[in-house]
Scaffold this active site. Structure first.
Site, short mmCIF file in Angstrom:
data_model
loop_
_atom_site.label_atom_id
_atom_site.label_comp_id
_atom_site.label_asym_id
_atom_site.label_seq_id
_atom_site.Cartn_x
_atom_site.Cartn_y
_atom_site.Cartn_z
N LYS A 35 0.85 -1.20 0.00
CA LYS A 35 0.00 0.00 0.00
C LYS A 35 0.88 1.25 0.00
CE LYS A 35 -0.37 -0.28 5.07
NZ LYS A 35 -1.21 -0.74 6.18
N TYR A 260 17.90 29.44 8.48
CA TYR A 260 16.71 30.23 8.81
C TYR A 260 16.49 30.30 10.32
CZ TYR A 260 14.98 30.22 3.96
OH TYR A 260 14.82 30.43 2.62
C1 LIG Z 1 -0.47 -1.69 6.91
C2 LIG Z 1 -1.05 -2.95 7.43
C3 LIG Z 1 -0.25 -4.10 7.57
C4 LIG Z 1 1.26 -4.06 7.41
O1 LIG Z 1 1.80 -3.46 8.57
P1 LIG Z 1 3.37 -3.34 8.80
O2 LIG Z 1 3.48 -2.79 10.18
O3 LIG Z 1 3.88 -2.38 7.78
O4 LIG Z 1 3.93 -4.69 8.64
C5 LIG Z 1 -0.88 -5.28 7.93
N1 LIG Z 1 -2.21 -5.34 8.16
C6 LIG Z 1 -3.00 -4.24 8.07
C7 LIG Z 1 -4.46 -4.36 8.35
C8 LIG Z 1 -2.44 -3.02 7.71
O5 LIG Z 1 -3.23 -1.94 7.64
#
Ligand SMILES: *Cc1c(COP(=O)(O)O)cnc(C)c1O
Length: 364
Positions: A35, A260
């Protein structure tokens, strides 16, 4: 020569991390969570690299899945937030996508939809995180209703842990217990039903969470999900290296300031190197003076406020720094989590919010 700010992604590292995930998973199957553009690493190149290693990819939503389909990825894909409308369900079915069902509205949509091909459904139980999922008490009713639908091909039961990254926190044990109890009656009637609990942290630290499918994300990119050092993180290979070069060098006297807001004041005569990277490239503006940065593989320190296009480093203690020297902001030699701590955030956030500005290089 062009601006030297680059993001290099080592696809072999991602493949090796995926193999490590599989070795921890034992008999469980690994889906690769890609994702948010594969946590900023590029969803299509990452999916191509992993296509021969996993049977399922995982994204948040339909748009992310269709980007992969447009990129020629044919592996099944799971949508973690499921569908947002009946129309999306049709698109999901037509594109070999699998959907999470986490509320009653989504069940109703699935009941009413007229799909050409049935979809695999991941029924999500809220075991205590209180973000997504149905109550454990409703598991059986949802499951039985789903089973009757011609639109449903298969059903997997899942939940998500809130604190798996804290190996001392008993919350994970309580959540796993609640999940098992919630699905007990359903499993008695339908013993073939598969389950999924673990994200990266759970896979690495909670063997009792492995079930039939594991869902690692962050570890595939070689980034530890843990705030404290964990023995399994030694096996992870960082995939993203964020780098640039020194573009200016100057001496400043004691009492002079840099950047800055003149927040950094030289406590002694100092050598300051200017590097072509800033928050416009994804380097966190919140990084404080003192944040480590590698110059020629030696540790220097951020001096003063991060600008949009540049940062300044105190390189007084590094011998021989020249214009054109290599700088690593994070990557193989400097964990992104270490930089993230100096910016009051986590590695997840830094890698997922990289803008497209910096040049990307993929190593196969
Ligand atoms: C993003 C997500 C994962 C993966 O999590 P990580 O901590 O990156 O391994 C797994 N299950 C769900 C439901 C998620 O939203």
């Amino acid at each position: 020569m062009s601006r030297p700010t680059t993001i290099t992604v080592d696809l072999q590292a991602i493949k090796a991390n995926c193999s490590f995930a599989q070795s921890l998973a034992g008999n469980a199957k690994v889906m690769a969570v890609i994702k948010a553009d594969a946590y900023g690493h590029g969803a299509i190149p990452v999916a191509r690299a992993l296509a021969s290693q996993v049977e399922l990819f995982t994204v948040s939503c339909l748009e992310e899945a269709l980007t992969l389909r447009d990129g020629g990825i044919t592996t099944p894909i799971l949508l973690l937030e499921g569908c947002f409308s009946p129309l999306e369900l049709v698109a999901a079915a037509n594109n070999a996508l699998q959907v999470v069902i986490h509320n009653r509205q989504q069940l109703t949509q699935l009941v009413e939809a007229n799909l050409c091909v049935p979809v695999t459904v991941w029924l999500k139980i809220d075991s205590g995180m209180h973000r997504l999922g149905i109550s454990g008490n409703d598991c059986m009713a949802f499951y039985q209703q789903l089973r009757q639908l011609v639109n449903v091909k298969d059903i997997v039961l899942m939940t998500h842990l809130a604190s798996a990254d804290q190996p001392q926190n008993a919350m994970s044990i309580r959540q796993i217990g609640y999940f098992k109890q919630s699905i007990e009656k359903t499993l008695k009637l339908y013993p073939q039903t598969k389950q999924s609990i673990a994200n990266s942290a759970a896979l690495m630290a909670w063997p009792q969470s492995r079930a039939e499918w594991v869902r690692p994300g962050i570890m595939l990119y070689g980034i530890s999900p843990f705030a404290q050092v964990h023995p399994n993180e030694a096996f992870l290979v960082p995939a993203m290296t964020f780098s640039s070069k020194v573009i200016a060098i100057r001496q400043v006297n004691s009492g002079e300031t840099v950047g800055y807001g003149n927040t950094w004041v030289a406590a002694r005569p100092s050598v300051i190197a200017t590097v072509a990277v800033g928050y416009g490239d994804g380097y966190p503006r919140g990084a404080k003076s003192g944040t480590p940065v590698l110059v020629n593989n030696q540790r220097a320190q951020l001096a003063g406020t991060v600008s949009m296009d540049m940062i300044s480093l105190d390189v007084t203690q590094i011998d021989e720094v020249y214009i054109g020297d290599d700088v690593e902001l994070w990557g193989k030699k400097l964990p992104v989590n270490e930089v993230a701590k100096w910016a009051d955030t986590i590695g997840y956030e830094l890698v997922t919010r990289m803008p497209t500005r910096a040049r990307r290089i993929y190593h196969n």
